[in-house]
Design an enzyme around this catalytic site. Structure first.
Site, PDB file in Angstrom:
ATOM      1  N   LYS A 185      -4.222  84.146  34.312  1.00 19.15           N
ATOM      2  CA  LYS A 185      -5.133  85.059  35.004  1.00 19.15           C
ATOM      3  C   LYS A 185      -6.535  84.973  34.391  1.00 19.15           C
ATOM      4  O   LYS A 185      -7.533  84.905  35.105  1.00 19.15           O
ATOM      5  CB  LYS A 185      -4.576  86.492  34.941  1.00 19.15           C
ATOM      6  CG  LYS A 185      -3.330  86.656  35.810  1.00 19.15           C
ATOM      7  CD  LYS A 185      -2.587  87.970  35.596  1.00 19.15           C
ATOM      8  CE  LYS A 185      -1.288  87.958  36.414  1.00 19.15           C
ATOM      9  NZ  LYS A 185      -0.541  89.204  36.385  1.00 19.15           N
ATOM     10  N   GLN A 196      -0.281  94.359  32.237  1.00 20.98           N
ATOM     11  CA  GLN A 196       0.810  93.428  32.531  1.00 20.98           C
ATOM     12  C   GLN A 196       2.159  94.085  32.212  1.00 20.98           C
ATOM     13  O   GLN A 196       2.369  94.579  31.096  1.00 20.98           O
ATOM     14  CB  GLN A 196       0.621  92.129  31.715  1.00 20.98           C
ATOM     15  CG  GLN A 196       1.608  91.032  32.042  1.00 20.98           C
ATOM     16  CD  GLN A 196       1.393  90.361  33.405  1.00 20.98           C
ATOM     17  OE1 GLN A 196       0.306  90.415  33.987  1.00 20.98           O
ATOM     18  NE2 GLN A 196       2.419  89.749  33.928  1.00 20.98           N
ATOM     19  N   ASP A 254      -3.853  95.945  40.663  1.00 19.50           N
ATOM     20  CA  ASP A 254      -2.440  95.574  40.771  1.00 19.50           C
ATOM     21  C   ASP A 254      -1.784  96.262  41.965  1.00 19.50           C
ATOM     22  O   ASP A 254      -0.716  95.853  42.416  1.00 19.50           O
ATOM     23  CB  ASP A 254      -1.688  95.973  39.492  1.00 19.50           C
ATOM     24  CG  ASP A 254      -1.237  94.769  38.698  1.00 19.50           C
ATOM     25  OD1 ASP A 254      -1.356  93.648  39.217  1.00 19.50           O
ATOM     26  OD2 ASP A 254      -0.763  94.967  37.570  1.00 19.50           O
TER      27      ASP A 254
HETATM   28  N1  L37 Z   1      -0.262  91.665  38.968  1.00 18.62           N
HETATM   29  N2  L37 Z   1       1.662  90.687  38.257  1.00 18.62           N
HETATM   30  C1  L37 Z   1       0.814  91.682  38.157  1.00 18.62           C
HETATM   31  N3  L37 Z   1       0.985  92.694  37.323  1.00 18.62           N
HETATM   32  C2  L37 Z   1       2.067  92.703  36.547  1.00 18.62           C
HETATM   33  O1  L37 Z   1       2.215  93.713  35.702  1.00 18.62           O
HETATM   34  N4  L37 Z   1       4.102  91.658  35.810  1.00 18.62           N
HETATM   35  C3  L37 Z   1       2.992  91.685  36.603  1.00 18.62           C
HETATM   36  C4  L37 Z   1       2.734  90.693  37.494  1.00 18.62           C
HETATM   37  N5  L37 Z   1       3.560  89.621  37.592  1.00 18.62           N
HETATM   38  C5  L37 Z   1       3.096  88.395  37.330  1.00 18.62           C
HETATM   39  O2  L37 Z   1       2.027  88.234  36.774  1.00 18.62           O
HETATM   40  N6  L37 Z   1       3.835  87.414  37.756  1.00 18.62           N
HETATM   41  C6  L37 Z   1       3.513  86.092  37.751  1.00 18.62           C
HETATM   42  C7  L37 Z   1       4.532  85.223  37.919  1.00 18.62           C
HETATM   43  C8  L37 Z   1       4.297  83.859  37.948  1.00 18.62           C
HETATM   44  C9  L37 Z   1       3.015  83.366  37.810  1.00 18.62           C
HETATM   45  C10 L37 Z   1       1.988  84.231  37.640  1.00 18.62           C
HETATM   46  C11 L37 Z   1       2.220  85.588  37.606  1.00 18.62           C
HETATM   47  C12 L37 Z   1       2.748  81.910  37.837  1.00 18.62           C
HETATM   48  O3  L37 Z   1       1.649  81.473  37.565  1.00 18.62           O
HETATM   49  N7  L37 Z   1       3.736  81.084  38.150  1.00 18.62           N
HETATM   50  C13 L37 Z   1       3.560  79.669  38.242  1.00 18.62           C
HETATM   51  C14 L37 Z   1       3.931  78.956  36.976  1.00 18.62           C
HETATM   52  C15 L37 Z   1       5.164  79.514  36.347  1.00 18.62           C
HETATM   53  C16 L37 Z   1       5.420  78.957  34.961  1.00 18.62           C
HETATM   54  O4  L37 Z   1       5.091  77.788  34.682  1.00 18.62           O
HETATM   55  O5  L37 Z   1       6.009  79.729  34.162  1.00 18.62           O
HETATM   56  C17 L37 Z   1       4.381  79.163  39.438  1.00 18.62           C
HETATM   57  O6  L37 Z   1       4.068  78.080  39.916  1.00 18.62           O
HETATM   58  O7  L37 Z   1       5.286  79.878  39.884  1.00 18.62           O
END
Ligand code: L37
Ligand code: NAP
Length: 283
Positions: free
Chosen positions: A53, A97, A120
């Site tokens: 982020k 988070q 959020d």
């Molecule tokens: N807004 N999001 C917000 N607030 C929170 O409190 N927990 C939480 C939340 N969740 C969150 O951030 N989830 C999330 C899940 C996956 C990714 C980003 C955010 C992500 O970037 N996933 C990628 C890479 C995953 C990896 O390599 O671990 C994907 O391609 O899915």
């Protein structure tokens, strides 16, 4: 025939590319969008997502204000941090988070964030507006799911959408957004009977369970659109979704992969909300 793979990375990039010019326009008016990212403790997944982020903020020219605190923090100390961020004019959005360590009340923290800065979308004002179909911050992951469905031209009207999971973070809000798009929505959870049959009747299936590959390939109606929100680590250490991807993709019309599906959209929609929050300051 094998499904069209929904490319969440590409759609997320299109969204953030479009936001870049909005950020530039805001800066020209003297406003630099600011996002405070509060990370409590050392949860490895949370650390990774927070880092993504912050990196995306940097790419877009959004100022990220990192607040990393130890997991020994008290509720009162955390609420004081929220109050200070609520009162800081350079901060347009506040993200705490989740999950938080056990001794802290997530609910109280979500209630404390100013509704003007609730990027959020988990606070009572944002969630109330979602139910009321009034404008407000939409939760990022559910909003990202809808944007993916739209990006691939899938029409929701009159379709049966089956959502597996009823969390406040994903299942419930994505159900309301599908309803807003005129789908007929069924929400499933751990007490749902005949889950396989319910899933098989879905033209759209959104899986947000948190159990690796629980939704099997033969639970998918041929031609259905499958949105896999799950992020799990499999026994052999690989990142997998809540859907048995290899089998499901042979039946689905459209399907999101994990990684590269919903995850990148969560971050893109957070950036969208942050830019909206900054724009609202000028109104
Ligand atoms: N807004 N999001 C917000 N607030 C929170 O409190 N927990 C939480 C939340 N969740 C969150 O951030 N989830 C999330 C899940 C996956 C990714 C980003 C955010 C992500 O970037 N996933 C990628 C890479 C995953 C990896 O390599 O671990 C994907 O391609 O899915
Ligand atoms: P959660 O709060 O644990 O909720 C899980 C939901 O699934 C609950 O409603 C639960 O039912 C239901 N469930 C559990 N077991 C079930 C079963 N056997 N059959 C049917 N339903 C069952 O999880 P969440 O926060 O919604 O997250 C879900 C998944 O999405 C996780 O893998 C998480 O990591 C991932 N996630 C991804 C992103 C992203 O950006 N990609 C963002 C957020 C979350 P009950 O209500 O009855 O307990």
């Amino acid at each position: 025939m094998s499904a069209t793979i929904i490319d969440g990375k590409r759609v997320a990039k299109e969204i953030t590319d479009a936001l870049k010019s909005e950020v530039d326009a805001l800066k020209a008016k003297g406003v630099t969008p600011g996002l405070a990212v509060v990370l409590v403790g050392e949860n490895p997944a949370s650390k990774k997502y927070v880092a993504s982020k912050e990196k995306t903020c940097e790419t877009l020219g959004i100022k990220s204000i990192g607040c990393k605190v130890p997991d020994t923090i008290t509720q009162a100390e955390l609420l004081k941090i929220i109050d200070d961020l609520n009162n800081d004019p350079a901060v347009h959005g506040i993200l705490v988070q989740l999950p938080l360590p056990k001794q802290l009340s997530e609910k109280e923290v979500m209630h404390r964030i100013s509704s003007l800065k609730d990027v959020d979308g988990f606070g009572p004002d944002s969630l109330g507006r979602l139910v009321l179909d009034e404008p407000g911050f939409l939760p990022c992951t559910p909003h990202g799911c809808i944007k993916l469905i739209e990006a691939y031209g899938v029409d929701c009207a009159g379709k049966h959408a089956v959502v597996v999971g009823r969390s406040v973070i994903v299942g419930k809000p994505v159900s309301l957004l599908l309803l807003r798009k005129n789908a007929t929505v069924t929400i499933c959870h751990s007490k749902t009977a005949n889950l396989k049959d319910v899933c098989l009747s879905g033209d759209i299936v959104v899986a947000a369970v948190g159990k690796a590959e629980m939704v099997k390939g033969d639970w998918i109606k041929p031609g259905a659109t499958v949105i896999d929100v799950g992020i799990n680590v499999s026994a052999d250490g690989k990142l997998v979704g809540d859907v048995e991807f290899e089998a499901a993709k042979e039946r689905a019309g459209f399907i999101t992969p994990v990684p590269g599906g919903v995850g990148p959209m969560t971050i893109a929609m957070l950036m969208y909300n942050t830019v909206e929050a900054a724009k609202n300051m000028l109104k």
